[in-house]
Design an enzyme around this catalytic site. Structure first.
Site, PDB file in Angstrom:
ATOM      1  N   ASN A  59      -0.915  -9.005  -9.012  1.00 12.88           N
ATOM      2  CA  ASN A  59      -1.981  -9.535  -8.942  1.00 12.88           C
ATOM      3  C   ASN A  59      -2.970 -10.340  -8.918  1.00 12.88           C
ATOM      4  O   ASN A  59      -3.786 -10.996  -7.703  1.00 12.88           O
ATOM      5  CB  ASN A  59      -2.799  -8.012  -8.781  1.00 12.88           C
ATOM      6  CG  ASN A  59      -2.109  -6.772  -8.545  1.00 12.88           C
ATOM      7  OD1 ASN A  59       0.000  -7.552  -7.208  1.00 12.88           O
ATOM      8  ND2 ASN A  59      -2.160  -5.582  -8.652  1.00 12.88           N
ATOM      9  N   ARG A 407       9.941  -9.221   5.291  1.00  9.30           N
ATOM     10  CA  ARG A 407       9.998  -9.481   4.205  1.00  9.30           C
ATOM     11  C   ARG A 407      11.401  -9.271   3.767  1.00  9.30           C
ATOM     12  O   ARG A 407      11.588  -7.760   4.124  1.00  9.30           O
ATOM     13  CB  ARG A 407       8.848  -8.900   3.222  1.00  9.30           C
ATOM     14  CG  ARG A 407       7.354  -9.119   2.991  1.00  9.30           C
ATOM     15  CD  ARG A 407       6.530  -9.326   2.184  1.00  9.30           C
ATOM     16  NE  ARG A 407       5.005  -8.909   2.312  1.00  9.30           N
ATOM     17  CZ  ARG A 407       4.632 -10.579   2.252  1.00  9.30           C
ATOM     18  NH1 ARG A 407       5.006 -11.597   1.605  1.00  9.30           N
ATOM     19  NH2 ARG A 407       2.635 -10.375   2.350  1.00  9.30           N
ATOM     20  N   ARG A 437       2.185 -14.401   4.177  1.00 16.02           N
ATOM     21  CA  ARG A 437       2.715 -15.356   2.606  1.00 16.02           C
ATOM     22  C   ARG A 437       3.313 -15.236   1.116  1.00 16.02           C
ATOM     23  O   ARG A 437       3.491 -13.837   0.725  1.00 16.02           O
ATOM     24  CB  ARG A 437       0.790 -14.414   1.893  1.00 16.02           C
ATOM     25  CG  ARG A 437       0.438 -15.511   1.348  1.00 16.02           C
ATOM     26  CD  ARG A 437      -1.228 -14.614   1.180  1.00 16.02           C
ATOM     27  NE  ARG A 437      -1.675 -15.805   2.226  1.00 16.02           N
ATOM     28  CZ  ARG A 437      -2.744 -14.987   2.793  1.00 16.02           C
ATOM     29  NH1 ARG A 437      -3.171 -13.727   1.893  1.00 16.02           N
ATOM     30  NH2 ARG A 437      -3.703 -15.118   3.988  1.00 16.02           N
ATOM     31  N   HIS A 467       3.927  -8.061  11.616  1.00 17.04           N
ATOM     32  CA  HIS A 467       3.956  -7.717  10.546  1.00 17.04           C
ATOM     33  C   HIS A 467       4.482  -6.440  10.966  1.00 17.04           C
ATOM     34  O   HIS A 467       5.034  -5.086   9.935  1.00 17.04           O
ATOM     35  CB  HIS A 467       2.382  -7.362  10.142  1.00 17.04           C
ATOM     36  CG  HIS A 467       2.390  -6.453   9.543  1.00 17.04           C
ATOM     37  ND1 HIS A 467       1.497  -5.202   8.790  1.00 17.04           N
ATOM     38  CD2 HIS A 467       2.854  -7.542   8.173  1.00 17.04           C
ATOM     39  CE1 HIS A 467       1.447  -4.905   7.633  1.00 17.04           C
ATOM     40  NE2 HIS A 467       2.217  -5.859   6.901  1.00 17.04           N
ATOM     41  N   TYR A 500       7.730   1.420  -3.133  1.00 19.31           N
ATOM     42  CA  TYR A 500       6.839   1.308  -2.320  1.00 19.31           C
ATOM     43  C   TYR A 500       7.579   2.620  -1.818  1.00 19.31           C
ATOM     44  O   TYR A 500       8.235   3.000  -1.131  1.00 19.31           O
ATOM     45  CB  TYR A 500       7.167   0.244  -1.122  1.00 19.31           C
ATOM     46  CG  TYR A 500       6.262  -1.389  -2.367  1.00 19.31           C
ATOM     47  CD1 TYR A 500       6.014  -1.587  -2.870  1.00 19.31           C
ATOM     48  CD2 TYR A 500       5.782  -2.027  -1.139  1.00 19.31           C
ATOM     49  CE1 TYR A 500       5.621  -2.728  -3.418  1.00 19.31           C
ATOM     50  CE2 TYR A 500       6.146  -3.447  -1.214  1.00 19.31           C
ATOM     51  CZ  TYR A 500       5.406  -3.996  -3.033  1.00 19.31           C
ATOM     52  OH  TYR A 500       5.427  -5.304  -3.226  1.00 19.31           O
ATOM     53  N   HIS A 624       2.317   2.328   0.305  1.00 17.32           N
ATOM     54  CA  HIS A 624       2.143   1.952   0.944  1.00 17.32           C
ATOM     55  C   HIS A 624       2.543   2.378   2.491  1.00 17.32           C
ATOM     56  O   HIS A 624       1.758   1.702   4.074  1.00 17.32           O
ATOM     57  CB  HIS A 624       3.546   0.485   1.504  1.00 17.32           C
ATOM     58  CG  HIS A 624       3.914  -0.075   1.791  1.00 17.32           C
ATOM     59  ND1 HIS A 624       3.941  -0.273   3.013  1.00 17.32           N
ATOM     60  CD2 HIS A 624       2.815  -1.218   1.717  1.00 17.32           C
ATOM     61  CE1 HIS A 624       4.351  -1.917   3.563  1.00 17.32           C
ATOM     62  NE2 HIS A 624       2.804  -2.159   2.645  1.00 17.32           N
TER      63      HIS A 624
END
Length: 719
Positions: A59, A407, A437, A467, A500, A624
């Protein structure tokens, strides 16, 4: 400290007052400290504690590459503008350095003095080179000569050899050698290759013996190299060597309006990221002498304040390695996602037996019976979302599949299914977000493979990241066309679906299908679609829709009714939304916020946010899912989707949030949120002073950890 407020009876409250806002960068550091606390907490199994240390490091790497580098760029550009919290970039950087120095010291102290000895006590021995016996040294020297030495490239640093360009996050040895003839000392750099294992294993006969069996023993690769440097510098006298690691700015801008091919533009920027970004952090061993330290500072063009001295092992992200140790009692109990009852295949109902699997259309028939809500990783991603896409790919009645990919994994079965669908001449459209990213390179690879297979690949709307997590399947059923949808909170990634917590809605409601049709037309073509029937879509209707739902609760409270909001998300940053929540609190709305990461709102301030409570839940899985509950005069409305209440999600990304209209599914979400609000094991309370305090069970009270209870609940429902 709690901000001092004006006399509320005489002075209007300024909701723009910087005292009412926490700094987003410092709030993130608090979040990462809560991650580290899982490693500190002795209730966490030993190998899981190591995992949390590694997550903390991973992180922090990303944080420096993107957030810290951004603050440093502002300072270099002379920017003095302040955010909602009133901090200038210079003041913020001072606060960040103070916080980071303490957190990093705590992390390394924890590993060196607590976790490393505990590992040894469990039979996992990370050895220091100076403790090895002759047989161990001979073995390691042979290993070095055969496997390591051929890979190494020493680079001298002198007038004829400028300071070498070093890649981002690289681990390096600064080596000082002396010419025995001239007595001149010189500097060289040796990169610790990341193509070799970081931890070098000793064979079983050479492992130390003790009171417990030794399951593993070895040394770090950098110690192996440091103790065999003479082979790299024959005829020279080795004076000293010191380990260091650099972090570069990795947040690159892409001028989409100037890029003829966005794919090529981003590929070029990825290549630059590794070596072109300025150095924003230098980690060194505390024993490094001042002269060498100053040499590195000059060559890397950094200040002394960008240096972080480390006692012990650098780059603790590599501690993930120890999760492979055969110590199941020192890990969390294994969990395999449960197949939702409605998605279980009964082999007696279809010809072909158990191995034939669901017949084409089986999942679609189940969705027609009613909406399904799936909750990962508690419920199986493979048997639900992945199966939805795979069955669509193989169903002869399916005409088209459209989806967004933000992703996904490197060996994605979902991508394979899309390629198979295209091979069957189905209309397959995939929006691949190549600006995601640190996943740009992976997404470019998938985009090219999909294009080569005949899939229509698009890269989204100019100026916006896409997204949203959506799939639209168009199926011919008799004389009619029916649309099936998946709208979720998480990525279409089978690997992160086991790590997640996320929710997804599977539905064939006509209005949702129409909305997704309009959304994909907006994403793939020229469309100015500004109205959606059910979905809240950013950047068009999400902000205004959420504001309207909050204001409706305010009207209820002002009218003497009950106003109630429960919102679960990853981050709350947007100043406009925070001010509206303050207004709602002042109107009497009771607000519970479950925010894992950044929270810039201060709860519990008398007269302003006294009706707002904020908790953060940190545990085995990364929380998440985004869930929003509005009381609506006793007729609860629930929403799930991809967006947090951050300015980027509301204004600069394509997001989709869907209502949950099935009463049974609303009950599921209500129960899930209540489990979180009642948590006394994994939950942290945020105070008005900006500090988090971990909840503990009262004396005689049982622990109520959210994730363990959700596992129990999932198993009970499955039975």
């Amino acid at each position: 400290m709690i901000p001092a407020m004006h006399d509320l009876s005489t002075t209007p409250i300024d909701l723009h007052d910087p005292k009412l806002y926490l700094n987003r960068e410092l709030s993130w550091l608090d979040f990462n400290d809560r991650v580290l606390h899982e490693a500190v907490d002795p209730r966490t199994p030993l190998l899981e504690r190591l995992k949390f240390v590694a997550i903390f490091s991973s992180n922090l790497d990303e944080y420096f590459m993107v957030r810290v580098s951004g603050v440093l760029e502002q300072i270099a550009a002379g920017v003095n503008a302040t955010g909602p919290d009133g901090m200038t970039p210079t003041a913020l950087m001072d606060a960040l350095r103070t916080h980071l120095a303490a957190s990093v010291a705590a992390q390394h102290g924890l590993f060196q003095h607590t976790l490393r000895p505990a590992l040894a006590g469990a039979g996992v021995m990370l050895l220091d080179y100076d403790t090895l016996d002759a047989a161990q040294l001979r073995h390691l020297q042979t290993y070095f000569e055969q496997h390591v030495f051929p890979v190494l490239t020493p680079l001298s640093v002198d007038a004829a050899h400028p300071f070498p360009i070093m890649s981002n996050l690289s681990l390096n040895l600064a080596v000082i050698v002396e010419d025995p003839v001239s007595s001149v000392q010189k500097l060289a750099r040796v990169k610790v290759p990341d193509t070799l294992p970081r931890f070098v294993t000793l064979p079983e006969p050479l492992r130390p013996t003790g009171t417990v069996p030794t399951l593993w023993a070895g040394v770090t690769l950098e110690q192996l190299i440091a103790n065999n440097l003479q082979l790299l510098f024959p005829g020279m006298r080795l004076v000293a060597n010191h380990l260091f690691r650099i972090t570069r700015d990795a947040d690159f801008p892409v001028k989409e309006d100037e890029a003829e091919d966005l794919l090529i533009a981003i590929e070029q920027e990825i290549s630059k990221r590794r070596i072109d970004g300025f150095v924003c952090r230098l980690e060194i061993e505390r024993t490094m002498p001042k002269s060498l330290r100053e040499k590195l500072m000059a060559d890397l063009e950094i200040s002394d304040r960008d240096i972080y001295e480390i006692d012990g092992l650098l780059h603790l992200k590599d501690l993930f390695f120890f999760m492979s140790m055969p110590l199941p009692e020192m890990k969390d109990p294994p969990w395999s996602g449960v197949i939702p009852p409605r998605l279980r295949y009964d082999p007696t109902e279809e010809p072909g037996g158990e191995e034939s699997g669901p017949q084409p259309g089986a999942l679609f028939a189940e969705i027609r019976k009613g909406d399904l809500l799936v909750h990962h990783p508690y419920e199986s991603f493979a048997a639900s979302v992945q199966a939805f896409i795979q069955q669509a790919a193989n169903d002869p009645l399916v005409l088209a599949i459209k989806m967004t990919l933000y992703r996904t994994s490197g060996d994605s079965p979902i991508v394979a299914a899309l390629i198979a669908a295209a091979a069957q001449r189905k209309q397959v459209v995939v929006l691949v977000e190549i600006k995601a990213r640190f996943d740009e390179e992976n997404n470019i690879i998938w985009a090219k493979k999909l294009e080569e297979a005949g899939v229509h690949v698009v890269y989204g709307v100019m100026g916006l990241k896409t997204h949203t997590k959506t799939v639209l399947v168009v199926r011919e059923e008799g004389a009619a066309i029916r649309r099936y949808v998946h709208i979720g909170t998480g990525n279409y990634n089978p690997k992160t679906a086991t790590l997640y917590t996320d929710l997804g809605l599977l539905s064939c409601r006509e209005e949702l299908g129409q909305d997704l049709t309009d959304l994909f037309n907006y994403l793939t073509g020229y469309s100015r679609q500004e109205h959606y029937r059910k979905l809240l879509v950013a950047p068009l209707t999400l902000r205004s829709g959420m504001e309207a739902l909050i204001r409706r609760e305010m009207e209820q409270a002002r009218g003497g009714g009950e106003g109630r909001i429960v919102a679960k998300m990853n981050s709350l940053v947007d100043e406009q939304m925070i001010r509206l929540l303050y207004e709602a609190s002042q109107a009497g709305v009771q607000i519970d916020l479950i925010i894992r990461g950044i929270c810039c709102l201060r709860p519990g301030i008398p007269g302003i946010s006294e009706n707002i409570r904020v908790i953060s839940i940190i545990g085995r899985y990364l929380e998440h899912a985004r869930i929003f509950r509005f009381h609506n005069a006793g007729q609860d409305e629930f929403y799930i989707g991809s967006a947090d209440w951050m300015t980027r999600n509301l204004d600069r990304r394509v997001e989709a949030v869907t209502p949950i209209e099935d009463p049974a599914l609303s009950t599921e979400l209500r129960e899930l949120l209540q489990i979180m609000l009642d948590d006394n094991r994994q939950a942290w309370d945020l105070g008005a002073d900006g500090r988090y305090v971990q909840r503990r069970p009262a004396e005689g009270d049982a622990e109520r950890p959210t994730q363990a209870l959700t596992m129990q609940r999932t198993l009970a429902r499955a039975q």
